[in-house]
Write a protein that holds these residues in place. Structure first.
Motif, PDB file in Angstrom:
ATOM      1  N   ILE A 170       0.850  -1.194   0.000  1.00 15.42           N
ATOM      2  CA  ILE A 170       0.000   0.000   0.000  1.00 15.42           C
ATOM      3  C   ILE A 170       0.886   1.244   0.000  1.00 15.42           C
ATOM      4  CG2 ILE A 170      -1.751   1.288   1.301  1.00 15.42           C
ATOM      5  CD1 ILE A 170      -2.614  -1.424   2.555  1.00 15.42           C
ATOM      6  N   GLN A 171       0.520   2.243  -0.821  1.00 16.02           N
ATOM      7  CA  GLN A 171       1.252   3.528  -0.804  1.00 16.02           C
ATOM      8  C   GLN A 171       0.820   4.315   0.434  1.00 16.02           C
ATOM      9  OE1 GLN A 171       0.609   6.100  -4.218  1.00 16.02           O
ATOM     10  NE2 GLN A 171       1.845   7.745  -3.334  1.00 16.02           N
ATOM     11  N   VAL A 172       1.756   4.485   1.362  1.00 11.52           N
ATOM     12  CA  VAL A 172       1.483   5.249   2.580  1.00 11.52           C
ATOM     13  C   VAL A 172       2.301   6.536   2.508  1.00 11.52           C
ATOM     14  CG1 VAL A 172       1.529   5.279   5.106  1.00 11.52           C
ATOM     15  CG2 VAL A 172       1.186   3.108   3.892  1.00 11.52           C
ATOM     16  N   GLU A 173       1.636   7.676   2.534  1.00 10.73           N
ATOM     17  CA  GLU A 173       2.325   8.974   2.494  1.00 10.73           C
ATOM     18  C   GLU A 173       2.102   9.676   3.824  1.00 10.73           C
ATOM     19  OE1 GLU A 173       4.229  10.265   0.137  1.00 10.73           O
ATOM     20  OE2 GLU A 173       3.925   8.702  -1.370  1.00 10.73           O
ATOM     21  N   SER A 174       3.162   9.791   4.607  1.00  7.65           N
ATOM     22  CA  SER A 174       3.075  10.463   5.909  1.00  7.65           C
ATOM     23  C   SER A 174       3.791  11.799   5.802  1.00  7.65           C
ATOM     24  CB  SER A 174       3.714   9.594   6.989  1.00  7.65           C
ATOM     25  OG  SER A 174       3.019   8.358   7.064  1.00  7.65           O
ATOM     26  N   LEU A 175       3.134  12.864   6.242  1.00  8.53           N
ATOM     27  CA  LEU A 175       3.699  14.196   6.032  1.00  8.53           C
ATOM     28  C   LEU A 175       4.782  14.524   7.049  1.00  8.53           C
ATOM     29  CD1 LEU A 175       0.510  16.162   4.977  1.00  8.53           C
ATOM     30  CD2 LEU A 175       1.981  14.632   3.666  1.00  8.53           C
ATOM     31  N   ALA A 176       4.759  13.842   8.191  1.00  6.49           N
ATOM     32  CA  ALA A 176       5.857  13.933   9.154  1.00  6.49           C
ATOM     33  C   ALA A 176       5.997  12.553   9.789  1.00  6.49           C
ATOM     34  CB  ALA A 176       5.564  14.974  10.228  1.00  6.49           C
ATOM     35  N   ILE A 177       7.215  12.054   9.831  1.00  6.61           N
ATOM     36  CA  ILE A 177       7.445  10.760  10.480  1.00  6.61           C
ATOM     37  C   ILE A 177       8.317  11.000  11.711  1.00  6.61           C
ATOM     38  CG2 ILE A 177       8.349   8.412  10.263  1.00  6.61           C
ATOM     39  CD1 ILE A 177       7.800   8.525   7.280  1.00  6.61           C
TER      40      ILE A 177
END
Ligand code: 5GP
Length: 194
Positions: A170-177
């Motif tokens: 799954i493409q997971v885009e987190s803006l801050a990790i």
């Protein structure tokens, strides 16, 4: 997303080694300008996926999800948290164990608002162990909807939700990790400049 990281650094409160509080702009008071930027960032990351709908979970996912819906031009559905064991007709539902509340909630979406024709972007405020997102994925499976990807405002990279979801392709885009909350400090993962 640099401005988000700065906001977390300036306003976030480290409650413990595993919990970050961002009530000042996301979880209680909402900063609409920040939310708009977040929505636009999600839009740029998922612009080519043919998204027809955004699904999130009440209540803290709603603000970033609505802003993404505004800039993508698609409707936003929020899953409700309810304890009802009876009113299960015309609902897709899943049991979700809440990391912050340490209790199980049944989440649900009306069958009126998700279908096999939908290509869904899931959005949530935090990703920890992945339970909330996996519950939403289960409802999409019940509806036969396609999953375009997952947009997360703040991922805690030291918990295993991100790895579980990415290992499924799954493409997971987190803006801050956030890689660590040790010693009362927020340490971010180095990412591509954004
Ligand atoms: P998960 O289901 O991935 O274990 O946890 C994600 C959900 O728990 C999110 O919807 C979010 O509401 C809540 N959550 C998890 N960790 C945190 C945290 O550190 N701070 C805040 N404010 N919420 C969190």
């Amino acid at each position: 997303m640099q401005r988000l990281k700065q906001k977390i650094e300036n306003e976030g409160v480290v409650v413990s080694e595993s919990v970050l509080k961002v009530d000042g702009f996301l979880n209680h008071q909402i900063d609409p300008i920040m939310m708009q930027e977040i929505g636009e960032e999600f839009t740029s990351r998922f612009a080519n996926e043919g998204v027809t709908k955004i699904v999130t979970l009440e209540s803290s996912g709603i603000a970033p999800a609505v802003m993404a819906g505004l800039s993508l031009g698609v409707p936003v559905v929020f899953a409700r948290k309810s304890k009802s064991l009876t009113l299960t007709d015309h609902l897709y539902s899943a049991d979700v164990y809440s990391f912050t509340k340490q209790e199980s909630n049944q989440i649900s979406v009306s069958t009126d608002y998700l279908s096999k024709d939908d290509i869904v972007l899931l959005i949530d405020d935090f990703l920890a162990n992945g339970q909330a997102v996996l519950g939403m994925v289960s409802m999409l499976e019940q509806a036969g909807s396609a999953l375009a990807g997952i947009g997360i405002v703040i991922e805690k990279g030291f918990q295993d939700g991100g790895a579980i979801l990415r290992s499924r392709g799954i493409q997971v885009e987190s803006l801050a990790i956030v890689d660590s909350l040790a010693n009362g400090e927020v340490t971010f993962r180095d990412e591509k400049a954004s």
